[in-house]
Design an enzyme around this catalytic site. Structure first.
Site, PDB file in Angstrom:
ATOM      1  N   HIS A  73       0.561  -1.230   0.161  1.00 24.87           N
ATOM      2  CA  HIS A  73      -0.059  -0.151  -0.193  1.00 24.87           C
ATOM      3  C   HIS A  73       0.979   1.246   0.066  1.00 24.87           C
ATOM      4  O   HIS A  73       0.600   2.207  -0.807  1.00 24.87           O
ATOM      5  CB  HIS A  73      -0.654  -0.066   1.009  1.00 24.87           C
ATOM      6  CG  HIS A  73      -1.696   1.461   1.571  1.00 24.87           C
ATOM      7  ND1 HIS A  73      -2.311   1.224   0.686  1.00 24.87           N
ATOM      8  CD2 HIS A  73      -1.342   1.887   2.563  1.00 24.87           C
ATOM      9  CE1 HIS A  73      -2.898   2.649   0.390  1.00 24.87           C
ATOM     10  NE2 HIS A  73      -2.421   3.094   1.638  1.00 24.87           N
TER      11      HIS A  73
ATOM     12  N   HIS B 183       0.957   4.879  -2.607  1.00 24.80           N
ATOM     13  CA  HIS B 183       1.327   6.442  -1.971  1.00 24.80           C
ATOM     14  C   HIS B 183       2.917   7.053  -2.678  1.00 24.80           C
ATOM     15  O   HIS B 183       3.269   8.060  -2.714  1.00 24.80           O
ATOM     16  CB  HIS B 183       1.612   6.760  -0.018  1.00 24.80           C
ATOM     17  CG  HIS B 183       0.185   6.525   0.234  1.00 24.80           C
ATOM     18  ND1 HIS B 183      -0.300   7.546  -0.239  1.00 24.80           N
ATOM     19  CD2 HIS B 183      -0.028   5.807   1.276  1.00 24.80           C
ATOM     20  CE1 HIS B 183      -1.360   7.253   1.335  1.00 24.80           C
ATOM     21  NE2 HIS B 183      -1.560   6.071   1.485  1.00 24.80           N
TER      22      HIS B 183
ATOM     23  N   GLU C  31      -6.594   8.031  -0.318  1.00 27.14           N
ATOM     24  CA  GLU C  31      -6.856   6.993  -0.550  1.00 27.14           C
ATOM     25  C   GLU C  31      -7.435   6.853  -1.045  1.00 27.14           C
ATOM     26  O   GLU C  31      -7.261   5.394  -1.890  1.00 27.14           O
ATOM     27  CB  GLU C  31      -6.800   6.529   1.157  1.00 27.14           C
ATOM     28  CG  GLU C  31      -6.116   6.473   2.105  1.00 27.14           C
ATOM     29  CD  GLU C  31      -4.902   6.147   2.076  1.00 27.14           C
ATOM     30  OE1 GLU C  31      -4.782   5.440   1.391  1.00 27.14           O
ATOM     31  OE2 GLU C  31      -3.926   6.357   2.702  1.00 27.14           O
TER      32      GLU C  31
ATOM     33  N   SER D 284      -4.148   0.550  -4.778  1.00 26.35           N
ATOM     34  CA  SER D 284      -2.693  -0.851  -4.101  1.00 26.35           C
ATOM     35  C   SER D 284      -3.176  -2.309  -3.923  1.00 26.35           C
ATOM     36  O   SER D 284      -2.963  -2.740  -3.435  1.00 26.35           O
ATOM     37  CB  SER D 284      -1.999  -0.830  -2.855  1.00 26.35           C
ATOM     38  OG  SER D 284      -3.086   0.333  -2.462  1.00 26.35           O
TER      39      SER D 284
HETATM   40 FE   LIG Z   1      -2.564   5.160   2.992  1.00 28.82          FE
END
Ligand SMILES: [Fe+2]
Length: 275
Positions: free
Chosen positions: A155, A160, A200, A219
């Site tokens: 993730h 990110h 997100e 992700s």
């Molecule tokens: Fe996150």
């Protein structure tokens, strides 16, 4: 063979998994989670970042996840993330270490520092005001590679790190951080929710197609595969997004869409300035 409770009784248990966590009944995984958390807890700023020697099983989860994510990104990732991801060029065969990622990321003015697990929203967002992204280093449990109920290394890096290479995301992230530092408890709750539904899990329209810029979707091949069929899509509306609770352990039932990347960037920064 030792029982789960015997193994864990010998452990200084740092990471407490919920009983419904996919790794809860796996003593090897729980010991490993503690080991990696301990590395982050002993890290002191200014010192070299802790290096995790990922096991063959963890490397396999990384490679398998990339095999599934790669083609989905071509369909569902927004142009800006794809461009940034190509520049960052993460190794898809082996888990990169944070030190190496930071060398490239430093060009964007951001760096990733290790954290043992999920921390408070204020702590996480505030660090971004100083260009610090607090990143976990553990791997999701191999039995559920398509989704993680908590942020793991896939993730953080796939979702990110690549996003943080884009100047608009860098600007928004810093702004979230600056606002978080002075936010009241009530404002902090709204801030966390808007962060969740934008950076997100946010979506944008791009050339008539639906694309994502959200790290949580980028992700998770489970999230991406159900994007256009299962989630309820709503125009980005801050009154709704800042009050709609979410459950991180489930696929997201509601996602918010902006009419374009530029509108998303402008609308989110305008909203942040109202907090
Ligand atoms: Fe996150």
């Amino acid at each position: 063979m030792k029982t789960l409770s015997e193994v864990l009784a010998q452990e200084d248990e740092i990471v407490r998994l919920d009983p419904d966590h996919p790794g809860f009944k796996d003593p090897v995984y729980r010991v490993r989670r503690n080991e990696i958390a301990r590395l982050a807890l002993t890290y002191r700023e200014g010192h070299p970042l802790p290096r995790v020697d990922y096991t063959p099983e963890e490397q396999a989860v990384w490679a398998l996840t990339w095999e599934r994510l790669g083609p989905l990104h071509e369909t569902y990732a927004c142009r800006e993330w794809l461009e940034s991801s190509r520049v960052l060029a993460l190794d898809r065969g082996r888990v990169p270490d944070l030190t190496g990622v930071n060398v490239t990321l430093s060009r964007s003015g951001f760096r990733m520092l290790p954290v043992a697990g999920l921390i408070s929203g204020r702590g996480f967002l505030s660090a971004m005001a100083q260009g610090v992204f607090l990143s976990t280093q553990y791997m999701r449990h191999h039995s559920v590679p398509f989704y993680t109920p908590e942020p793991d290394v896939i993730h953080e890096l796939v979702g990110h790190a690549a996003s943080l290479f884009h100047p608009d995301i860098v600007r928004l992230s810093r702004l979230f951080g600056e606002v978080a530092r002075g936010a009241s408890g009530e404002a902090m709750k709204r801030l966390e929710l808007v962060y969740w539904y934008t950076l997100e899990f946010g979506l944008v329209e791009e050339g008539g197609a639906l694309k994502t810029y959200g790290a949580g979707i980028l992700s998770s091949f489970g999230e991406m595969e159900r994007l256009t069929t299962k989630a309820q899509l709503r125009p980005l509306d801050f009154a709704a997004a800042s009050t709609l609770p979410y459950d991180p352990t489930q696929y997201q039932p509601v996602l918010f869409v902006s009419p374009s990347w530029d509108r998303m960037v402008g609308d989110v920064s305008d909203w942040l300035k109202t907090i």
